[in-house]
Design an enzyme around this catalytic site. Structure first.
Site, short mmCIF file in Angstrom:
data_model
loop_
_atom_site.label_atom_id
_atom_site.label_comp_id
_atom_site.label_asym_id
_atom_site.label_seq_id
_atom_site.Cartn_x
_atom_site.Cartn_y
_atom_site.Cartn_z
N GLY A 22 0.79 -1.04 0.07
CA GLY A 22 -0.10 0.09 -0.06
C GLY A 22 0.88 1.19 -0.08
O GLY A 22 1.98 0.88 -0.19
N LYS A 84 -2.80 -3.09 7.06
CA LYS A 84 -3.41 -2.67 8.29
C LYS A 84 -3.66 -3.78 9.23
O LYS A 84 -3.52 -4.87 9.00
CB LYS A 84 -4.67 -2.16 7.84
CG LYS A 84 -4.43 -0.72 6.99
CD LYS A 84 -5.92 -0.13 6.72
CE LYS A 84 -5.66 1.05 5.89
NZ LYS A 84 -6.78 1.73 5.51
N LYS A 189 1.44 9.35 19.47
CA LYS A 189 0.81 8.87 18.03
C LYS A 189 -0.63 8.43 18.25
O LYS A 189 -1.43 8.99 17.40
CB LYS A 189 1.66 8.14 17.15
CG LYS A 189 1.09 7.53 15.84
CD LYS A 189 1.05 8.69 14.87
CE LYS A 189 0.37 8.51 13.51
NZ LYS A 189 1.31 7.38 12.75
N SER A 259 -7.24 7.59 7.11
CA SER A 259 -7.15 6.34 6.57
C SER A 259 -8.67 5.51 6.95
O SER A 259 -9.22 4.85 6.12
CB SER A 259 -6.16 5.49 6.93
OG SER A 259 -6.11 5.20 8.52
N PRO A 269 -13.30 -2.98 5.55
CA PRO A 269 -13.14 -3.17 7.12
C PRO A 269 -12.50 -1.78 7.62
O PRO A 269 -11.71 -1.53 6.92
CB PRO A 269 -12.78 -4.48 7.24
CG PRO A 269 -12.86 -5.13 5.90
CD PRO A 269 -12.84 -4.01 5.03
#
Length: 309
Positions: A22, A84, A189, A259, A269
């Protein structure tokens, strides 16, 4: 120097295996390719014969090798795991193939529990949580656009085991730093991700929504709960981190996206379990109350991806 001519890796140079071709994964390995590392792409759905990284008006192009099966992978210096978090199970067969103590895996995934997810499939490999700050967009298979945010692009755990990677990425143009306290880095983060990702996905709006008073109040409460749990987990977080993150939201271009919003709009999903789900699990371990995050988790888990024929 950027070029449109493919840059071939030198014979005998180190190699990086990319699991998850990705936008973020492509950007990370492109910097290693620029430093002369060979790139092997593991099982991409649509094979591509070159890796392209665009930044501004310049594009660099690099040669890549494809491994269609784990048996074709061969030896590699480093692995970049950039699927992910909820897709980790889907690439378990690739992780089994690199389950060796001499393999370092850069886990470039949002949220928490990076090492734990890797250990389920490659317990002997050395997991390195990799915190990414840049924005990337995949335009086509093998082609990604890099947009930098702030002064740092990537943070890795401090230590001799990553020095070659850090030096190569810096040589390739990535602004990399290391940290002895990765717990604090990861939780810091998480502050932004815990608020911006769910709130944009649930509202169906771009990041400009994070400038509205009602949404700022929700974000502040979400992140206040994150600070409480992060402190219990050993992170050096305070209320000041919350206010700094809220101020940072105001600097993001209002038409930017997250995202999680992209995934919801595409009917895919959502990556909520590694972010909000992991936060709630950590709160439960410490007996802490996180009512707004628990509410958000319920809403996110109720969203069902679109069925494709």
């Amino acid at each position: 120097m950027m070029t449109d001519t493919p840059i071939l890796p030198a014979t005998g140079q180190p190699t990086v295996a990319l699991i998850g071709a990705g936008a973020v994964g492509l950007a990370l390995v492109a910097t290693l390719a620029h430093a002369g590392w060979g790139v092997t792409v593991c099982g991409a759905r649509t094979p591509f014969d070159r890796l392209c990284l665009s930044e501004g008006r310049q594009t660099a192009t690099y040669s890549v090798r494809h491994a269609r099966t784990p048996e074709e992978l061969g030896a590699c210096t480093v692995v970049v795991l950039a699927v992910k978090a909820h897709q980790t199970e889907d690439v378990a067969h690739w992780l089994h193939a690199v389950n060796r103590p001499d393999v370092r895996v850069l886990v470039a995934q949002n949220g928490l529990e990076q090492r734990e997810r890797l250990a389920l499939h490659a317990p002997m490999a050395v997991g390195l949580p990799t915190v990414v700050y840049f924005n990337a967009e995949r335009l086509a298979p093998g082609w990604t656009v890099l947009r930098r945010i702030g002064a740092v692009d990537v943070c890795l755990p401090q230590g001799a085991s990553v020095q070659d990677v850090v030096m190569a990425m810096q040589q390739g143009g990535m602004r990399v730093t290391t940290a002895a306290d990765m717990t604090t880095v990861v939780w810091t983060k998480l502050l932004a991700n815990s608020a911006a990702n769910p709130l944009t996905a649930l509202s169906g709006r771009h990041t400009g929504v994070m400038r509205e008073p009602e949404m700022i109040a929700n974000a502040r409460q979400i992140m206040t709960e994150v600070v409480q749990v992060g402190q219990a987990e050993g992170a050096s977080l305070t209320a000041q981190n919350v206010e700094e993150t809220i101020a940072w939201f105001q600097t993001i271009p209002p038409d930017s996206t997250t995202s999680m919003l992209q995934d919801r709009l595409a009917g895919r999903p959502l990556e909520y379990d590694a972010i909000t789900g992991a936060l709630v699990r950590a709160a439960d371990r410490h007996g802490l109350d996180v009512p707004l995050n628990r509410f958000v988790l319920g809403l996110l888990s109720a969203i069902k991806p679109m069925q494709t024929s």
